[in-house]
Design a protein around this motif. Sequence first.
Motif, PDB file in Angstrom:
ATOM      1  N   GLY A   1      -8.546   3.698   5.169  1.00  0.00           N
ATOM      2  CA  GLY A   1      -7.802   2.458   5.252  1.00  0.00           C
ATOM      3  C   GLY A   1      -8.062   1.414   4.210  1.00  0.00           C
ATOM      4  O   GLY A   1      -7.452   0.342   4.254  1.00  0.00           O
ATOM      5  N   ASN A   2      -8.930   1.682   3.232  1.00  0.00           N
ATOM      6  CA  ASN A   2      -9.255   0.641   2.269  1.00  0.00           C
ATOM      7  C   ASN A   2      -8.434   0.813   0.999  1.00  0.00           C
ATOM      8  O   ASN A   2      -7.381   0.198   0.819  1.00  0.00           O
ATOM      9  N   GLU A   3      -8.884   1.704   0.108  1.00  0.00           N
ATOM     10  CA  GLU A   3      -8.195   1.847  -1.173  1.00  0.00           C
ATOM     11  C   GLU A   3      -6.780   2.390  -1.002  1.00  0.00           C
ATOM     12  O   GLU A   3      -5.870   2.043  -1.756  1.00  0.00           O
ATOM     13  N   THR A   4      -6.573   3.226   0.010  1.00  0.00           N
ATOM     14  CA  THR A   4      -5.231   3.767   0.215  1.00  0.00           C
ATOM     15  C   THR A   4      -4.223   2.656   0.528  1.00  0.00           C
ATOM     16  O   THR A   4      -3.105   2.647   0.005  1.00  0.00           O
ATOM     17  N   THR A   5      -4.628   1.701   1.365  1.00  0.00           N
ATOM     18  CA  THR A   5      -3.728   0.595   1.694  1.00  0.00           C
ATOM     19  C   THR A   5      -3.579  -0.348   0.512  1.00  0.00           C
ATOM     20  O   THR A   5      -2.487  -0.885   0.266  1.00  0.00           O
ATOM     21  N   THR A   6      -4.653  -0.563  -0.240  1.00  0.00           N
ATOM     22  CA  THR A   6      -4.550  -1.327  -1.486  1.00  0.00           C
ATOM     23  C   THR A   6      -3.498  -0.712  -2.398  1.00  0.00           C
ATOM     24  O   THR A   6      -2.657  -1.412  -2.985  1.00  0.00           O
ATOM     25  N   ASN A   7      -3.525   0.608  -2.528  1.00  0.00           N
ATOM     26  CA  ASN A   7      -2.556   1.292  -3.380  1.00  0.00           C
ATOM     27  C   ASN A   7      -1.134   1.158  -2.848  1.00  0.00           C
ATOM     28  O   ASN A   7      -0.181   0.988  -3.618  1.00  0.00           O
ATOM     29  N   LEU A   8      -0.980   1.250  -1.533  1.00  0.00           N
ATOM     30  CA  LEU A   8       0.340   1.107  -0.929  1.00  0.00           C
ATOM     31  C   LEU A   8       0.913  -0.283  -1.202  1.00  0.00           C
ATOM     32  O   LEU A   8       2.070  -0.429  -1.616  1.00  0.00           O
ATOM     33  N   LEU A   9       0.101  -1.315  -0.996  1.00  0.00           N
ATOM     34  CA  LEU A   9       0.563  -2.688  -1.212  1.00  0.00           C
ATOM     35  C   LEU A   9       0.882  -2.944  -2.685  1.00  0.00           C
ATOM     36  O   LEU A   9       1.887  -3.582  -3.022  1.00  0.00           O
ATOM     37  N   GLY A  10       0.011  -2.441  -3.574  1.00  0.00           N
ATOM     38  CA  GLY A  10       0.241  -2.637  -5.003  1.00  0.00           C
ATOM     39  C   GLY A  10       1.494  -1.923  -5.472  1.00  0.00           C
ATOM     40  O   GLY A  10       2.297  -2.473  -6.253  1.00  0.00           O
ATOM     41  N   GLY A  11       1.682  -0.686  -5.010  1.00  0.00           N
ATOM     42  CA  GLY A  11       2.888   0.049  -5.363  1.00  0.00           C
ATOM     43  C   GLY A  11       4.142  -0.632  -4.850  1.00  0.00           C
ATOM     44  O   GLY A  11       5.188  -0.644  -5.514  1.00  0.00           O
ATOM     45  N   MET A  12       4.052  -1.229  -3.665  1.00  0.00           N
ATOM     46  CA  MET A  12       5.190  -1.933  -3.087  1.00  0.00           C
ATOM     47  C   MET A  12       5.578  -3.138  -3.939  1.00  0.00           C
ATOM     48  O   MET A  12       6.762  -3.332  -4.272  1.00  0.00           O
ATOM     49  N   LEU A  13       4.606  -3.963  -4.321  1.00  0.00           N
ATOM     50  CA  LEU A  13       4.902  -5.130  -5.151  1.00  0.00           C
ATOM     51  C   LEU A  13       5.475  -4.715  -6.499  1.00  0.00           C
ATOM     52  O   LEU A  13       6.438  -5.318  -6.998  1.00  0.00           O
ATOM     53  N   HIS A  14       4.887  -3.685  -7.114  1.00  0.00           N
ATOM     54  CA  HIS A  14       5.372  -3.210  -8.409  1.00  0.00           C
ATOM     55  C   HIS A  14       6.811  -2.712  -8.293  1.00  0.00           C
ATOM     56  O   HIS A  14       7.657  -3.016  -9.146  1.00  0.00           O
ATOM     57  N   THR A  15       7.100  -1.971  -7.241  1.00  0.00           N
ATOM     58  CA  THR A  15       8.447  -1.419  -7.069  1.00  0.00           C
ATOM     59  C   THR A  15       9.477  -2.525  -6.907  1.00  0.00           C
ATOM     60  O   THR A  15      10.551  -2.494  -7.533  1.00  0.00           O
ATOM     61  N   TYR A  16       9.181  -3.526  -6.085  1.00  0.00           N
ATOM     62  CA  TYR A  16      10.155  -4.594  -5.869  1.00  0.00           C
ATOM     63  C   TYR A  16      10.327  -5.476  -7.100  1.00  0.00           C
ATOM     64  O   TYR A  16      11.406  -6.049  -7.308  1.00  0.00           O
ATOM     65  N   ALA A  17       9.282  -5.597  -7.926  1.00  0.00           N
ATOM     66  CA  ALA A  17       9.440  -6.315  -9.198  1.00  0.00           C
ATOM     67  C   ALA A  17      10.352  -5.535 -10.140  1.00  0.00           C
ATOM     68  O   ALA A  17      11.159  -6.123 -10.876  1.00  0.00           O
TER      69      ALA A  17
END
Length: 423
Positions: free
Chosen positions: A260-276
């Motif tokens: 639940g740590n780095e995996t969720t960090t990656n999910l959130l980061g990928g989400m922000l990058h995708t929407y940008a």
Amino acid sequence: MFSPLIAAGRLNVSAAIRTHRRGYSGWTGAVNTDYDPLDPAVAAQPHAAYDALHRSGRVHYNPRRATWILHRLDDVRAALRDTDRVTSSHGVTRVRMVADLVVVTDGEQHSRLRKQVQPAFTKGALDSWRNIIDKLAAGLVDDMIAAGNCDAVQRLTMPMPLRVIAAILGVPESDIADFRRWSDDSTQLINFTPTVSGVVSTARSMRAAVALRRYFLKHLADGHLKGSDTVLGRLLQHSTDGALTDNQLFYIAILLLIAGNETTTNLLGGMLHTYAEEPDQYDMIRDKPDLIPQAIEEHVRYTSPIQNLYRYTRADYRVGDVTIPSGSRVLMSFGAANRDPLAFDDPNTFRADRNPRSHVGFGYGPHLCLGAPLARMEAQAVLRELVDRVTRIEMTGPTTWSTNSSLRGPIHLPVVLHAKSAT
């Protein structure tokens, strides 16, 4: 726990060398490939390599790494179900390991350990943490809006899951810095490479794991975590037969960090990058916020925070016309499977209204990720805050992606969140 892991790692080095030597003639029937997930450039940007895998055969073999590769969605799902022949019990990384952890066990042992952990992830437990998650999401989005041009990784995607896990484990604010360092270092064990730098990195990971173990055992011995409303306290309350020892509670804490740590960090980061990068998709969610849960599933498919994990065959395993021999290392490419053109239409395109129910972003079968509901809850909370308060997510510089072969996400993400005008 740790000396056996180190010993297993040492044993695996010689085994890997033996496998490497026989590997060149061991791939008969598969397609030889030089695709190498350990190549940092490939790890950072793997999608062209995935396209190449999908254009060629069903099963691939890398003789240099002595590794078989499954990349089609149906084949990955089938192998994940077949734990009798394709096992996690020798570890899920390039380092063979044995531990009393749910993630590296199968059969009755896996069922027993999963049952012990399950009370931490019931609907009631998750609902009890919802308020913590919602407040953190609101506060961190506040912080990013106020900061203007900033690194979203440092401001939001890293602190969000770390603080959630710290809160539900009962780690006080004063210990967060140490907890973050130990967590980051210990999860790098998943990226072992048989090189001098790889051995050094693995040693650092082991030291961090030892530090985490010492930390949790001390606090468990102090008694303040027991009887608390933390995840460990809840598990003890449900353990009526007294089966949960302090050591087993530590293993569960480590599982939470891994899952639940780095995996969720990656999910959130990928989400922000995708929407940008895809403002039209962000506008779709703003117009139809009911799509948020579905959009998060598409983010899991599209970004695949866990790109791959390993399994080991303990019997000959047939995939189509290819037989993978017993004793082989098999790479389960979740990232490639989630972009399988046989399973998903236009798989390299993000569609916020797609319904990618068959993705393997959280695994599949007996090893379906226990922490998936928690990751979903965090991502949905952040996306709700964004669509409520932010009209546009703007990139202000290039994104730097991690070069970890298994865990992929932005490690530097410069953005500005444009807030709605006050009315």
